[in-house]
Design a protein around this motif. Structure first.
Motif, short mmCIF file in Angstrom:
data_model
loop_
_atom_site.label_atom_id
_atom_site.label_comp_id
_atom_site.label_asym_id
_atom_site.label_seq_id
_atom_site.Cartn_x
_atom_site.Cartn_y
_atom_site.Cartn_z
N ILE A 1 0.84 -1.20 0.00
CA ILE A 1 0.00 0.00 0.00
C ILE A 1 0.88 1.26 0.00
O ILE A 1 2.05 1.23 0.39
N GLN A 2 0.22 2.32 -0.43
CA GLN A 2 0.86 3.64 -0.45
C GLN A 2 -0.25 4.63 -0.13
O GLN A 2 -1.37 4.47 -0.63
N GLY A 3 0.04 5.63 0.67
CA GLY A 3 -1.00 6.62 0.95
C GLY A 3 -0.73 7.38 2.23
O GLY A 3 0.19 7.06 2.97
N TYR A 4 -1.56 8.40 2.46
CA TYR A 4 -1.36 9.27 3.61
C TYR A 4 -1.39 8.51 4.93
O TYR A 4 -0.81 8.95 5.92
N TYR A 5 -2.11 7.37 4.98
CA TYR A 5 -2.15 6.60 6.22
C TYR A 5 -0.73 6.23 6.67
O TYR A 5 -0.43 6.24 7.87
N VAL A 6 0.12 5.90 5.71
CA VAL A 6 1.51 5.56 6.04
C VAL A 6 2.36 6.82 6.08
O VAL A 6 3.06 7.09 7.05
N SER A 7 2.29 7.61 5.03
CA SER A 7 3.06 8.85 4.97
C SER A 7 2.67 9.67 3.74
O SER A 7 2.35 9.12 2.70
N ARG A 8 2.72 10.97 3.89
CA ARG A 8 2.62 11.86 2.74
C ARG A 8 3.95 11.79 1.98
O ARG A 8 4.92 11.28 2.52
N PRO A 9 3.98 12.31 0.76
CA PRO A 9 5.28 12.43 0.09
C PRO A 9 6.19 13.33 0.93
O PRO A 9 5.74 14.35 1.45
N LEU A 10 7.45 12.94 1.09
CA LEU A 10 8.37 13.65 1.97
C LEU A 10 9.55 14.22 1.19
O LEU A 10 10.00 13.62 0.21
N PRO A 11 10.07 15.37 1.66
CA PRO A 11 11.32 15.86 1.07
C PRO A 11 12.46 14.90 1.42
O PRO A 11 12.40 14.19 2.43
N THR A 12 13.49 14.89 0.60
CA THR A 12 14.59 13.92 0.72
C THR A 12 15.12 13.75 2.15
O THR A 12 15.32 12.62 2.59
N GLU A 13 15.34 14.87 2.85
CA GLU A 13 15.96 14.80 4.17
C GLU A 13 15.13 13.95 5.12
O GLU A 13 15.66 13.21 5.95
N GLN A 14 13.79 14.07 5.01
CA GLN A 14 12.92 13.31 5.91
C GLN A 14 12.82 11.85 5.53
O GLN A 14 12.49 11.01 6.36
N VAL A 15 13.09 11.53 4.26
CA VAL A 15 12.98 10.14 3.81
C VAL A 15 14.05 9.29 4.48
O VAL A 15 13.78 8.17 4.94
N SER A 16 15.26 9.82 4.56
CA SER A 16 16.36 9.04 5.11
C SER A 16 16.02 8.53 6.52
O SER A 16 16.25 7.36 6.83
N ALA A 17 15.44 9.40 7.35
CA ALA A 17 15.03 8.99 8.71
C ALA A 17 13.93 7.95 8.64
O ALA A 17 13.94 6.95 9.36
N PHE A 18 12.97 8.16 7.75
CA PHE A 18 11.85 7.23 7.60
C PHE A 18 12.34 5.82 7.26
O PHE A 18 11.85 4.82 7.78
N LEU A 19 13.36 5.78 6.39
CA LEU A 19 13.87 4.49 5.90
C LEU A 19 14.55 3.67 6.98
O LEU A 19 14.70 2.46 6.86
N LEU A 20 14.96 4.33 8.06
CA LEU A 20 15.66 3.60 9.12
C LEU A 20 14.71 2.83 10.02
O LEU A 20 15.13 1.97 10.79
N GLN A 21 13.40 3.09 9.91
CA GLN A 21 12.43 2.34 10.72
C GLN A 21 12.30 0.91 10.18
O GLN A 21 12.31 0.70 8.97
N ARG A 22 12.12 -0.04 11.07
CA ARG A 22 11.99 -1.44 10.65
C ARG A 22 10.58 -1.74 10.14
O ARG A 22 10.39 -2.40 9.13
N ASN A 23 9.61 -1.29 10.92
CA ASN A 23 8.22 -1.58 10.59
C ASN A 23 7.45 -0.27 10.66
O ASN A 23 7.44 0.39 11.69
N VAL A 24 6.85 0.13 9.56
CA VAL A 24 6.22 1.46 9.53
C VAL A 24 4.70 1.37 9.65
O VAL A 24 4.01 2.39 9.55
N LEU A 25 4.15 0.17 9.84
CA LEU A 25 2.69 0.07 9.98
C LEU A 25 2.27 0.10 11.45
O LEU A 25 3.02 -0.24 12.32
#
Ligand code: C2E
Ligand code: CA
Ligand code: CA
Ligand code: CA
Length: 279
Positions: free
Chosen positions: A255-279
């Motif tokens: 899935i993709q959508g605001y429930y998980v995350s809005r589109p993010l600027p690059t700097e915020q993506v890097s932090a997001f990617l470090l999470q193991r489970n985002v649900l």
């Protein structure tokens, strides 16, 4: 009455004039935007429903227009397409996405797949396949980390040339996804004709999927067809836990959508990617 008619007419032409002028002004500003590199990419996460892990990111174009802030694509993409400027901007998007994939690859985030929206016109002019292959090589990126999102309409526009380009890219390892699936007017025959890896169910069917039986029927049919054809399937525009649970129960892959995350600027993506489970 005659007088009112003339006023209406005068008002109407004045309005038309204003529209034409606004359009010309926008076109001119867009040419400058290309020149001045005012475009940026934001990235929206896609998530595996079974593991909660990030499956990849979709690159979404933004225009950082001086004096206006971040302008969303629905305000300018159609102008880029009608004028042909989308070819130049699209090639910038691909180059920028490749550069960013390379940076994440060699950062603590590790490898992350990025999908890029590609317009039909990008297949007609220039050398899309050669450009993409060169972009991947320049940043030493495994081709599987790049996915192209194409609409049914853009696939149907120039089938011969488009299918040649896609075959070459597919052979190289680039992934291919059908965007807004279910909204085009094409026959399903193209699912065999083109080397497709993934179907992306349009937001229009997801919005009311838990309330509207017709939408639910379409979503279930797409998931089932994807499974039979061994294609991955992702739902876009997921905004609620109810939609997420419904899609999980019916074995949608991602899935993709605001429930998980809005589109993010690059700097915020890097932090997001470090999470193991985002649900
Ligand atoms: P799309 O490819 O269907 O992208 C999904 C759009 O839905 C994005 O809008 C995204 O921000 C939005 N969205 C994501 N999650 C949700 C949600 O939960 N609810 C709702 N209501 N919306 C959600 P965005 O970024 O404004 O992009 C709009 C369209 O512009 C895209 O639709 C795509 O067709 C086009 N576009 C964006 N970037 C590019 C690009 O680089 N090249 C080309 N050719 N087109 C692009
Ligand atoms: Ca898309
Ligand atoms: Ca879409
Ligand atoms: Ca769409």
């Amino acid at each position: 009455a005659k007088h009112a008619g003339r006023d209406t007419y005068r008002f109407f032409t004045a309005q038309m004039n204003a529209d034409v002028l606004a359009r010309l002004k926008l076109e001119k500003a867009l040419r400058q935007a290309i020149e001045n590199e005012e475009f940026v990419l934001h990235y929206q996460p896609k998530v595996h429903l079974n593991s909660g892990r990030v499956a990849g990111l979709e690159a979404l174009l933004r225009w950082n227009r001086p004096g206006y802030g971040m302008v969303p694509p629905n305000e300018f993409i159609s102008v880029l397409e009608e004028t042909g400027m989308i070819v130049q901007v699209g090639s910038w998007v691909l180059a920028q996405a490749c550069k960013q994939i390379g940076m994440w690859l060699r950062s603590p985030s590790g490898p992350v797949q990025v999908s890029v929206n590609v317009s039909g016109r990008q297949f007609l002019e220039g050398d899309l396949d050669a450009d993409i292959i060169a972009g991947l090589a320049r940043h030493a990126i495994p081709p599987g980390l790049l996915e192209l999102e194409l609409t049914e309409t853009s696939l149907m526009a120039n089938t011969e040339r488009t299918s040649d380009i896609l075959s070459r890219l597919k052979q190289h390892g680039v992934q291919i996804s059908i965007d807004d699936f279910g909204t085009g007017y094409s026959s399903l025959a193209y699912l065999r004709r083109f080397p497709i890896d993934k179907l992306k169910i349009d937001i229009a069917f997801i919005r009311e999927v838990t309330n509207n039986p017709d939408d639910a029927a379409i979503v279930l049919a797409i998931i089932s067809m994807a499974s039979s054809l061994k294609l991955e399937v992702i739902a876009e525009g997921v905004e609620t836990a109810a939609q997420l649970n419904y899609l999980r129960r019916h074995r949608c892959d991602q899935i993709q959508g605001y429930y998980v995350s809005r589109p993010l600027p690059t700097e915020q993506v890097s932090a997001f990617l470090l999470q193991r489970n985002v649900l």
